[in-house]
Design a protein around this motif. Structure first.
Motif, PDB file in Angstrom:
ATOM      1  N   SER A 135      73.236 -56.800  38.317  1.00  9.46           N
ATOM      2  CA  SER A 135      72.676 -57.514  37.378  1.00  9.46           C
ATOM      3  C   SER A 135      70.753 -57.345  37.932  1.00  9.46           C
ATOM      4  CB  SER A 135      72.668 -58.956  37.357  1.00  9.46           C
ATOM      5  OG  SER A 135      72.284 -59.665  38.805  1.00  9.46           O
ATOM      6  N   HIS A 136      69.976 -57.731  36.793  1.00  7.51           N
ATOM      7  CA  HIS A 136      68.752 -57.527  36.841  1.00  7.51           C
ATOM      8  C   HIS A 136      68.029 -58.315  38.384  1.00  7.51           C
ATOM      9  CE1 HIS A 136      64.204 -56.942  36.040  1.00  7.51           C
ATOM     10  NE2 HIS A 136      64.105 -58.401  36.499  1.00  7.51           N
ATOM     11  N   GLY A 137      68.698 -59.557  38.270  1.00  3.90           N
ATOM     12  CA  GLY A 137      68.388 -60.142  39.682  1.00  3.90           C
ATOM     13  C   GLY A 137      68.749 -59.751  40.686  1.00  3.90           C
ATOM     14  N   MET A 138      70.146 -59.050  40.863  1.00  2.78           N
ATOM     15  CA  MET A 138      70.606 -58.578  42.106  1.00  2.78           C
ATOM     16  C   MET A 138      69.698 -57.280  42.355  1.00  2.78           C
ATOM     17  SD  MET A 138      74.689 -58.832  41.482  1.00  2.78           S
ATOM     18  CE  MET A 138      74.906 -57.898  43.014  1.00  2.78           C
ATOM     19  N   ARG A 139      69.372 -56.625  41.394  1.00  5.59           N
ATOM     20  CA  ARG A 139      68.331 -55.547  41.598  1.00  5.59           C
ATOM     21  C   ARG A 139      66.952 -55.833  42.411  1.00  5.59           C
ATOM     22  NH1 ARG A 139      69.311 -51.511  36.320  1.00  5.59           N
ATOM     23  NH2 ARG A 139      71.507 -51.500  36.581  1.00  5.59           N
ATOM     24  N   GLN A 140      66.753 -57.151  41.784  1.00  5.62           N
ATOM     25  CA  GLN A 140      65.467 -57.555  42.477  1.00  5.62           C
ATOM     26  C   GLN A 140      65.453 -57.877  43.857  1.00  5.62           C
ATOM     27  OE1 GLN A 140      62.530 -57.326  40.792  1.00  5.62           O
ATOM     28  NE2 GLN A 140      61.177 -59.013  41.025  1.00  5.62           N
ATOM     29  N   LYS A 141      66.781 -58.675  44.017  1.00  8.67           N
ATOM     30  CA  LYS A 141      67.010 -58.955  45.528  1.00  8.67           C
ATOM     31  C   LYS A 141      67.163 -57.807  46.569  1.00  8.67           C
ATOM     32  CE  LYS A 141      69.556 -63.158  43.999  1.00  8.67           C
ATOM     33  NZ  LYS A 141      70.801 -63.968  44.165  1.00  8.67           N
ATOM     34  N   ILE A 142      67.763 -56.679  46.068  1.00  8.21           N
ATOM     35  CA  ILE A 142      67.814 -55.580  47.011  1.00  8.21           C
ATOM     36  C   ILE A 142      66.754 -55.154  47.158  1.00  8.21           C
ATOM     37  CG2 ILE A 142      68.356 -53.935  45.449  1.00  8.21           C
ATOM     38  CD1 ILE A 142      70.446 -54.307  48.392  1.00  8.21           C
ATOM     39  N   ILE A 143      65.680 -54.779  46.190  1.00  4.83           N
ATOM     40  CA  ILE A 143      64.458 -54.274  46.417  1.00  4.83           C
ATOM     41  C   ILE A 143      63.487 -55.150  47.315  1.00  4.83           C
ATOM     42  CG2 ILE A 143      62.168 -53.765  45.414  1.00  4.83           C
ATOM     43  CD1 ILE A 143      64.597 -51.678  44.729  1.00  4.83           C
ATOM     44  N   VAL A 144      63.469 -56.541  46.993  1.00  2.00           N
ATOM     45  CA  VAL A 144      62.880 -57.382  48.014  1.00  2.00           C
ATOM     46  C   VAL A 144      63.290 -57.149  49.412  1.00  2.00           C
ATOM     47  CG1 VAL A 144      62.318 -59.739  48.429  1.00  2.00           C
ATOM     48  CG2 VAL A 144      62.308 -59.000  46.167  1.00  2.00           C
ATOM     49  N   THR A 145      64.774 -57.187  49.655  1.00  2.00           N
ATOM     50  CA  THR A 145      65.231 -57.231  51.014  1.00  2.00           C
ATOM     51  C   THR A 145      64.746 -55.685  51.716  1.00  2.00           C
ATOM     52  OG1 THR A 145      67.098 -58.195  50.362  1.00  2.00           O
ATOM     53  CG2 THR A 145      67.366 -56.890  52.252  1.00  2.00           C
ATOM     54  N   GLY A 146      64.681 -54.765  50.826  1.00  2.00           N
ATOM     55  CA  GLY A 146      64.093 -53.207  51.282  1.00  2.00           C
ATOM     56  C   GLY A 146      62.475 -53.454  51.800  1.00  2.00           C
ATOM     57  N   VAL A 147      62.085 -54.288  51.007  1.00  2.00           N
ATOM     58  CA  VAL A 147      60.619 -54.399  51.284  1.00  2.00           C
ATOM     59  C   VAL A 147      60.530 -55.221  52.611  1.00  2.00           C
ATOM     60  CG1 VAL A 147      58.416 -55.654  50.674  1.00  2.00           C
ATOM     61  CG2 VAL A 147      59.660 -54.487  48.865  1.00  2.00           C
TER      62      VAL A 147
END
Length: 241
Positions: A135-147
């Motif tokens: 989902s959009h929210g999960m994509r946001q979370k994986i990007i933040v985790t990568g950061v």
């Protein structure tokens, strides 16, 4: 620290998107970047991160110029874009390992951070799934985790709370506070004025490519001789007559 000095940016067929912008984002502070749609927030952030070239002026990150020494500058920050739709054909764990490889994060530290962060964001059970199924929210979370994986001193976040559930949004805001309290830099754009007012040490307001205000809430109230909320002052400042 981020230093933006007399920066200008224009696009073909358009007036200058950014007009002589100067802004210092100090260590140890959370700085909120506000402005209506089209004000120049994302353009500024993309110049800060080296995605867009600077027409005039300079931007340095921890003293390193982004345009002249981009590789070294990019090692100092983590960037969350306003659209997290990237690397969709990778699995979550593949993306995080890709980021870990780029920043040479040792395997032991990498795994520990992946476990901790993905559990905090409640996506640890989805790491073997492809990002395109998120989902959009999960994509946001994986990007933040990568950061956060390579623990950069500077965080540059473009609408980072968009799409996050309340618990994850609270977790990220708490991380931002802790990061700044350790003497690091957090710079983020948001349309959530209440969040900015509650969380940020300082606020920068931009409209039509020009900086209208930069300071803390006390300075805002003193400069405009009002005790109104940030929302009320923002709407007054950015009202197009």
């Amino acid at each position: 620290m981020i230093e933006i000095t007399n920066v200008q940016k224009g696009f073909p067929g358009n007036s200058r998107a950014i007009e002589d912008l100067s802004l210092t984002i100090p260590d140890g502070k959370i700085v909120g970047f506000l402005g209506p749609n089209g004000a120049g927030k994302s353009t500024t952030i993309k110049m800060m991160t080296g995605i867009l070239p600077i027409d005039k002026g300079s931007i340095t990150l921890n003293g390193i110029p982004i345009d002249k020494n981009s590789i070294e500058a990019k090692k100092t920050f983590g960037y969350v874009p306003d659209q997290p739709d990237m690397f969709l054909r990778l699995k979550g764990i593949e993306y995080l390992n890709f980021i870990g490889d780029i920043y040479n994060v040792p395997q032991t530290i990498r795994q520990e951070r992946i476990d901790t962060l993905t559990k905090q964001f409640q996506i640890h059970t989805s790491l073997q799934d492809y990002i395109q199924t998120y989902s959009h929210g999960m994509r946001q979370k994986i990007i933040v985790t990568g950061v956060l994986l390579h623990d950069p001193s500077i965080w540059i976040l473009d609408e980072p709370l968009t799409g996050l559930d309340p618990k994850s949004a609270y977790t990220l805001k708490d991380m931002m506070r802790q990061h700044a309290d350790k003497g690091n830099t957090v710079f983020f754009s948001s349309h959530g004025l209440e969040v900015v007012e509650q969380l940020c040490d300082m606020v920068a307001i931009i409209n039509k490519g020009k900086l209208l205000f930069y300071g803390d809430m006390k300075q805002l109230h003193e400069e405009y001789q009002t005790d109104q909320s940030l929302e009320a002052v923002f709407l007054e400042l950015t009202n197009d007559e």
